[in-house]
Design a protein around this motif. Structure first.
Motif, PDB file in Angstrom:
ATOM      1  N   ASP A   4       0.854  -1.191   0.000  1.00  0.00           N
ATOM      2  CA  ASP A   4       0.000   0.000   0.000  1.00  0.00           C
ATOM      3  C   ASP A   4       0.886   1.236   0.000  1.00  0.00           C
ATOM      4  OD1 ASP A   4      -2.345  -1.479   0.122  1.00  0.00           O
ATOM      5  OD2 ASP A   4      -2.262  -1.580   2.321  1.00  0.00           O
ATOM      6  N   ILE A   5       0.624   2.123  -0.953  1.00  0.00           N
ATOM      7  CA  ILE A   5       1.394   3.362  -1.021  1.00  0.00           C
ATOM      8  C   ILE A   5       0.461   4.512  -0.639  1.00  0.00           C
ATOM      9  CG2 ILE A   5       2.993   4.711  -2.419  1.00  0.00           C
ATOM     10  CD1 ILE A   5       3.758   1.788  -2.351  1.00  0.00           C
ATOM     11  N   LEU A   6       0.905   5.322   0.334  1.00  0.00           N
ATOM     12  CA  LEU A   6       0.082   6.442   0.820  1.00  0.00           C
ATOM     13  C   LEU A   6       0.776   7.767   0.487  1.00  0.00           C
ATOM     14  CD1 LEU A   6      -0.735   3.937   2.612  1.00  0.00           C
ATOM     15  CD2 LEU A   6      -1.362   5.586   4.379  1.00  0.00           C
ATOM     16  N   TYR A   7      -0.044   8.773   0.184  1.00  0.00           N
ATOM     17  CA  TYR A   7       0.489  10.106  -0.121  1.00  0.00           C
ATOM     18  C   TYR A   7      -0.227  11.130   0.758  1.00  0.00           C
ATOM     19  CZ  TYR A   7       1.532   7.342  -4.284  1.00  0.00           C
ATOM     20  OH  TYR A   7       1.942   6.350  -5.132  1.00  0.00           O
ATOM     21  N   PHE A   8       0.533  12.110   1.230  1.00  0.00           N
ATOM     22  CA  PHE A   8      -0.071  13.142   2.081  1.00  0.00           C
ATOM     23  C   PHE A   8       0.266  14.547   1.590  1.00  0.00           C
ATOM     24  CE2 PHE A   8       0.076   9.430   4.807  1.00  0.00           C
ATOM     25  CZ  PHE A   8      -1.184   9.444   5.382  1.00  0.00           C
ATOM     26  N   ALA A   9      -0.587  15.473   1.980  1.00  0.00           N
ATOM     27  CA  ALA A   9      -0.382  16.920   1.761  1.00  0.00           C
ATOM     28  C   ALA A   9      -0.210  17.201   0.256  1.00  0.00           C
ATOM     29  CB  ALA A   9       0.775  17.421   2.595  1.00  0.00           C
TER      30      ALA A   9
ATOM     31  N   GLU B  49      -6.214  24.258   7.508  1.00  0.00           N
ATOM     32  CA  GLU B  49      -6.633  22.856   7.449  1.00  0.00           C
ATOM     33  C   GLU B  49      -5.457  21.993   7.880  1.00  0.00           C
ATOM     34  OE1 GLU B  49      -9.615  21.511   5.718  1.00  0.00           O
ATOM     35  OE2 GLU B  49      -8.980  19.444   6.148  1.00  0.00           O
ATOM     36  N   ILE B  50      -5.682  21.141   8.844  1.00  0.00           N
ATOM     37  CA  ILE B  50      -4.603  20.268   9.299  1.00  0.00           C
ATOM     38  C   ILE B  50      -4.869  18.840   8.852  1.00  0.00           C
ATOM     39  CG2 ILE B  50      -3.388  19.329  11.305  1.00  0.00           C
ATOM     40  CD1 ILE B  50      -3.833  21.975  12.666  1.00  0.00           C
ATOM     41  N   GLU B  51      -3.924  18.336   8.048  1.00  0.00           N
ATOM     42  CA  GLU B  51      -4.013  16.946   7.584  1.00  0.00           C
ATOM     43  C   GLU B  51      -3.092  16.110   8.463  1.00  0.00           C
ATOM     44  OE1 GLU B  51      -3.606  16.586   3.355  1.00  0.00           O
ATOM     45  OE2 GLU B  51      -2.870  14.523   3.448  1.00  0.00           O
ATOM     46  N   HIS B  52      -3.440  14.862   8.688  1.00  0.00           N
ATOM     47  CA  HIS B  52      -2.513  14.021   9.449  1.00  0.00           C
ATOM     48  C   HIS B  52      -2.568  12.590   8.905  1.00  0.00           C
ATOM     49  CE1 HIS B  52      -5.007  11.638  12.495  1.00  0.00           C
ATOM     50  NE2 HIS B  52      -5.880  12.209  11.716  1.00  0.00           N
ATOM     51  N   TYR B  53      -1.772  11.729   9.495  1.00  0.00           N
ATOM     52  CA  TYR B  53      -1.631  10.347   9.027  1.00  0.00           C
ATOM     53  C   TYR B  53      -2.161   9.454  10.152  1.00  0.00           C
ATOM     54  CZ  TYR B  53       1.119   6.249   7.306  1.00  0.00           C
ATOM     55  OH  TYR B  53       1.553   5.014   6.841  1.00  0.00           O
ATOM     56  N   PRO B  54      -3.465   9.133  10.084  1.00  0.00           N
ATOM     57  CA  PRO B  54      -4.071   8.374  11.181  1.00  0.00           C
ATOM     58  C   PRO B  54      -3.295   7.086  11.446  1.00  0.00           C
ATOM     59  CG  PRO B  54      -5.746   9.110   9.629  1.00  0.00           C
ATOM     60  CD  PRO B  54      -4.417   9.396   8.996  1.00  0.00           C
ATOM     61  N   GLY B  55      -3.090   6.779  12.684  1.00  0.00           N
ATOM     62  CA  GLY B  55      -2.309   5.579  13.023  1.00  0.00           C
ATOM     63  C   GLY B  55      -0.873   5.971  13.294  1.00  0.00           C
ATOM     64  N   MET B  56      -0.197   6.470  12.264  1.00  0.00           N
ATOM     65  CA  MET B  56       1.187   6.889  12.488  1.00  0.00           C
ATOM     66  C   MET B  56       1.263   8.070  13.449  1.00  0.00           C
ATOM     67  SD  MET B  56       4.326   7.955   9.969  1.00  0.00           S
ATOM     68  CE  MET B  56       5.711   8.907  10.646  1.00  0.00           C
ATOM     69  N   THR B  57       0.282   8.970  13.369  1.00  0.00           N
ATOM     70  CA  THR B  57       0.302  10.139  14.256  1.00  0.00           C
ATOM     71  C   THR B  57       0.344   9.705  15.718  1.00  0.00           C
ATOM     72  OG1 THR B  57      -1.048  11.269  12.627  1.00  0.00           O
ATOM     73  CG2 THR B  57      -0.846  12.320  14.760  1.00  0.00           C
ATOM     74  N   PRO B 121       3.424  13.370  12.019  1.00  0.00           N
ATOM     75  CA  PRO B 121       2.911  13.541  10.656  1.00  0.00           C
ATOM     76  C   PRO B 121       1.654  14.407  10.565  1.00  0.00           C
ATOM     77  CG  PRO B 121       2.432  11.325  11.437  1.00  0.00           C
ATOM     78  CD  PRO B 121       3.236  11.987  12.514  1.00  0.00           C
ATOM     79  N   PHE B 122       1.890  15.706  10.692  1.00  0.00           N
ATOM     80  CA  PHE B 122       0.852  16.714  10.481  1.00  0.00           C
ATOM     81  C   PHE B 122       1.326  17.656   9.380  1.00  0.00           C
ATOM     82  CE2 PHE B 122       0.269  15.689  15.014  1.00  0.00           C
ATOM     83  CZ  PHE B 122      -1.094  15.457  15.061  1.00  0.00           C
ATOM     84  N   TRP B 123       0.361  18.135   8.613  1.00  0.00           N
ATOM     85  CA  TRP B 123       0.679  19.137   7.582  1.00  0.00           C
ATOM     86  C   TRP B 123      -0.400  20.201   7.611  1.00  0.00           C
ATOM     87  CZ3 TRP B 123       0.602  13.874   7.013  1.00  0.00           C
ATOM     88  CH2 TRP B 123       1.853  13.270   6.881  1.00  0.00           C
TER      89      TRP B 123
END
Lengths: 83, 148, 148, 83
Positions: A4-9, B49-57, B121-123
């Motif tokens: 699984d490849i995930l991308y953010f922001a 707007e704050i995006e994050h990586y659920p689980g990893m955060t 992991p927040f943006w």
């Protein structure tokens, strides 16, 4: 191997999707990045400056030189801006 | 003793400050930090707007908090971080540390913030009438980590 | 912008934390410190009595707060310090600083505490079943001032 | 000259009173301390180690070598323990 490849922001916005499952022979993060960048223009653009990106293997921060090992979930994102 | 929460909902900073060291006789010092959505210089910010990586955060915050409790003598360590759309003036996050002595509480809170800034992991994306822009990480945030 | 209070009455730490930066659009960071009457190692502390020098105390706290606002970019700076008899677990005092950026808020709060410890005219006496004893100033509190 | 002398914490307890007004010819803090210490045993005991004491002239921290000047209120006390 399926990963699984995930991308953010902004990386997510450039690639155009938050996650996908791919079948890859890559054994390191760097190989995976080359493979992804070769797919389509939007990937090439997204990964044009890997030094500006970070990677996590199974939710642990990692390096681009790291072996992928058994990692199921590989995430790419820009430097974090928490707090 | 660790209290770590990642949530979209607002929280009450005052209440969270009050209860950090409740009922702990060994605590002499509590330090708290609170991050607030600051408007830009022209006052045109509409939303952050704050995006994050659920689980990893959650994992990253837990690791940072564990590192802090390993380095300093803490009776309590709290991190609350929100995600989703926030308006100017809204509280984004807080940390709180409690210790017998002030030096430990201060150092640990400062450490938590430095690591939270660039290892969780927040943006952030800022929205104005002219469009939206991702907040760039600062070099100074990365170099701040070399203090520890 | 300076809020300095010397009082016998208790105050609500949570409420005081919440209102530090209320309605200030330039504030991105609030740091608070709270000092609590800590029990001794054998748990026998009955009371801590805080004596102060009315008049000089207010002047000293004001000077310390002014020094802090001169050195760092602060939107708000609060010091509340109690005197009189306090029970174990009671809040003795707090400081709060608000700034655009976290480094200023942290440094200023840390500075306020260092100066408050050895430059504001308060003295503490601890009472147990075995009698009462004045708390001695620590050399480390005096040397902490050389950091600034 | 008439001056108010204040004592705090264990100094207050040793001297046995929180404040008094005295008429003194002393021109520096050190001279005033010598004068006070010469008064009675409890003063001698209270001021036996001036290095362990602090002084404020009209509510400003000062040194034992300072001239008293016009100071109306001279306070002696142990090192402070605020916070």
């Amino acid at each position: 191997m399926k990963r699984d490849i995930l991308y953010f922001a902004w990386l997510r916005e450039r690639v155009g999707l938050p996650r996908e499952t791919i079948d890859t022979q890559a054994t390191t993060v760097a190989e995976l990045v080359s493979e992804l960048a070769a797919r389509e223009d939007r990937y090439a653009l997204a990964f044009s400056d890997p030094g500006a990106l970070r990677v996590a293997l199974d939710q642990e921060l990692s390096d681009f030189t790291s072996p992928l090992g058994d990692a199921r979930e590989i995430a790419f994102f820009p430097p974090m801006t928490g707090g | 003793m660790l209290d770590i929460r990642v949530q979209a909902a607002p929280f009450d900073y005052g209440t969270e400050c009050s209860n950090v060291a409740k009922g702990m006789p060994d605590i002499g010092a509590v330090v708290t930090f609170c991050g607030i959505v600051r408007n830009n210089d022209s006052g045109t910010l509409q939303q952050m707007e704050i995006e994050h990586y659920p689980g990893m955060t959650e994992r990253a915050l837990e690791k940072i908090a564990m590192d802090a409790t390993g380095r300093w003598d803490l009776g309590a360590c709290k991190i609350i971080h929100r995600f989703g759309p926030l308006a100017p003036g809204e509280i984004i996050m807080m940390v709180a540390t409690a210790s017998a002595h002030r030096a430990d509480a201060f150092a640990a809170a400062d450490f938590l913030m430095d690591y939270l800034k660039s290892r969780a992991p927040f943006w952030k994306k800022e929205r104005t009438a002219h469009g939206a822009e991702w907040v760039a990480a600062k070099d100074s945030d990365e170099t701040a980590l070399t203090r520890w």
